[in-house]
Design a protein around this motif. Structure first.
Motif, PDB file in Angstrom:
ATOM      1  N   ALA A  78       0.822  -1.203   0.000  1.00  0.00           N
ATOM      2  CA  ALA A  78       0.000   0.000   0.000  1.00  0.00           C
ATOM      3  C   ALA A  78       0.859   1.257   0.000  1.00  0.00           C
ATOM      4  O   ALA A  78       0.580   2.227  -0.719  1.00  0.00           O
ATOM      5  N   LEU A  79       1.929   1.261   0.789  1.00  0.00           N
ATOM      6  CA  LEU A  79       2.822   2.419   0.834  1.00  0.00           C
ATOM      7  C   LEU A  79       3.529   2.614  -0.499  1.00  0.00           C
ATOM      8  O   LEU A  79       3.763   3.741  -0.937  1.00  0.00           O
ATOM      9  N   ARG A  80       3.861   1.528  -1.158  1.00  0.00           N
ATOM     10  CA  ARG A  80       4.549   1.618  -2.453  1.00  0.00           C
ATOM     11  C   ARG A  80       3.618   2.111  -3.544  1.00  0.00           C
ATOM     12  O   ARG A  80       4.016   2.908  -4.402  1.00  0.00           O
ATOM     13  N   ASP A  81       2.362   1.684  -3.502  1.00  0.00           N
ATOM     14  CA  ASP A  81       1.443   1.970  -4.598  1.00  0.00           C
ATOM     15  C   ASP A  81       0.635   3.256  -4.420  1.00  0.00           C
ATOM     16  O   ASP A  81       0.053   3.755  -5.379  1.00  0.00           O
ATOM     17  N   SER A  82       0.571   3.781  -3.215  1.00  0.00           N
ATOM     18  CA  SER A  82      -0.254   4.955  -2.948  1.00  0.00           C
ATOM     19  C   SER A  82       0.571   6.236  -3.062  1.00  0.00           C
ATOM     20  O   SER A  82       1.478   6.474  -2.274  1.00  0.00           O
ATOM     21  N   THR A  83       0.239   7.060  -4.034  1.00  0.00           N
ATOM     22  CA  THR A  83       0.901   8.358  -4.175  1.00  0.00           C
ATOM     23  C   THR A  83       0.684   9.214  -2.939  1.00  0.00           C
ATOM     24  O   THR A  83       1.600   9.889  -2.451  1.00  0.00           O
ATOM     25  N   THR A  84      -0.531   9.193  -2.429  1.00  0.00           N
ATOM     26  CA  THR A  84      -0.861   9.974  -1.245  1.00  0.00           C
ATOM     27  C   THR A  84      -0.003   9.567  -0.059  1.00  0.00           C
ATOM     28  O   THR A  84       0.545  10.411   0.656  1.00  0.00           O
ATOM     29  N   ALA A  85       0.130   8.271   0.166  1.00  0.00           N
ATOM     30  CA  ALA A  85       0.938   7.788   1.281  1.00  0.00           C
ATOM     31  C   ALA A  85       2.391   8.203   1.119  1.00  0.00           C
ATOM     32  O   ALA A  85       3.060   8.571   2.090  1.00  0.00           O
ATOM     33  N   GLY A  86       2.896   8.158  -0.109  1.00  0.00           N
ATOM     34  CA  GLY A  86       4.275   8.563  -0.352  1.00  0.00           C
ATOM     35  C   GLY A  86       4.516  10.025  -0.026  1.00  0.00           C
ATOM     36  O   GLY A  86       5.537  10.395   0.562  1.00  0.00           O
TER      37      GLY A  86
END
Length: 224
Positions: free
Chosen positions: A20-28
């Motif tokens: 999820a952290l890798r795929d989510s722009t928002t999380a990044g």
């Protein structure tokens, strides 16, 4: 945890959080902001839960990644849900064990929107009253509604589990641990505030996901 929320085993939870952290722009974006503010991620303390939507009769996962500054003056939790929506909550400490202030961090149009509030202000007014002064974070209407009751359950879980892990035991003495455990009500109010801020928004489009978005995973609060 009983009822509509269950903790995922580490063998299931960590791969979900990492993906999820890798795929989510928002999380990044939020992770970079927390690091810019002087905190580092603590993946060994990450937690993941599965939430059953009482509205849509379906389950989805939410991961919580804790952050901390080296001087213990700042703590944060970054939550990211299945679908990519992410939000962070940051708390500012005084004398290691007193929460002085908190802020929520959302992403709107690839920019971080964050407002700081005093802990006493939140306790005096309550989350529902204080959120009326919060900025519009423009979150997309969620497809799976997380109730305030569920948010409070996750807050209680995160608060208790992080206070009983090895990291906390190595940092705080018994008196400090007792003081931190007393922050349960404040942690719950902060979690409620973040959830209500997402719910109160009028706009749309801050979610980074291309699949069904569970845009209400504002459950990242813990005192440590």
């Amino acid at each position: 945890m009983a009822g509509t929320i269950t903790e995922l085993d580490i063998e299931l939870g960590m791969p979900f959080i990492e993906t999820a952290l890798r795929d989510s722009t928002t999380a990044g974006i939020l992770r970079e902001e927390l690091e810019r503010l002087g905190m580092r991620a603590m993946p060994e303390r990450a937690r993941a839960v599965n939430i059953y939507s009482e509205e849509n009769h379906a389950g989805f996962a939410v991961g919580i990644l804790p952050f901390v500054s080296d001087d213990l003056a700042q703590h944060a939790g970054l939550s990211v849900s299945q679908g990519g929506f992410a939000v962070a909550v940051r708390v500012l400490m005084e004398d290691r064990t007193s929460i002085r202030a908190f802020s929520t961090l959302f992403v709107v149009d690839d920019e971080v929107v964050s407002t700081e509030y005093g802990a006493a202000e939140l306790l005096d007014q309550g989350a529902e009253a204080l959120v009326t002064s919060a900025p519009d974070v423009g979150t997309r209407a969620s497809l799976a509604e997380v109730s305030i009751r569920q948010v409070l359950s996750i807050s209680d879980f995160a608060h208790a589990s992080l206070l009983h892990d090895e990291s906390s035991m190595n940092i705080y003495d018994s008196d400090e641990m007792a003081t931190l455990r007393g922050h349960g009500r404040l942690a719950a109010e902060i979690a409620s505030f973040a959830r209500l801020q997402a719910r109160a928004s009028h706009g749309g489009g801050s979610c980074s996901c291309s699949t069904s978005c569970h845009g209400c995973s504002s459950t990242s609060t813990s005192a440590i």
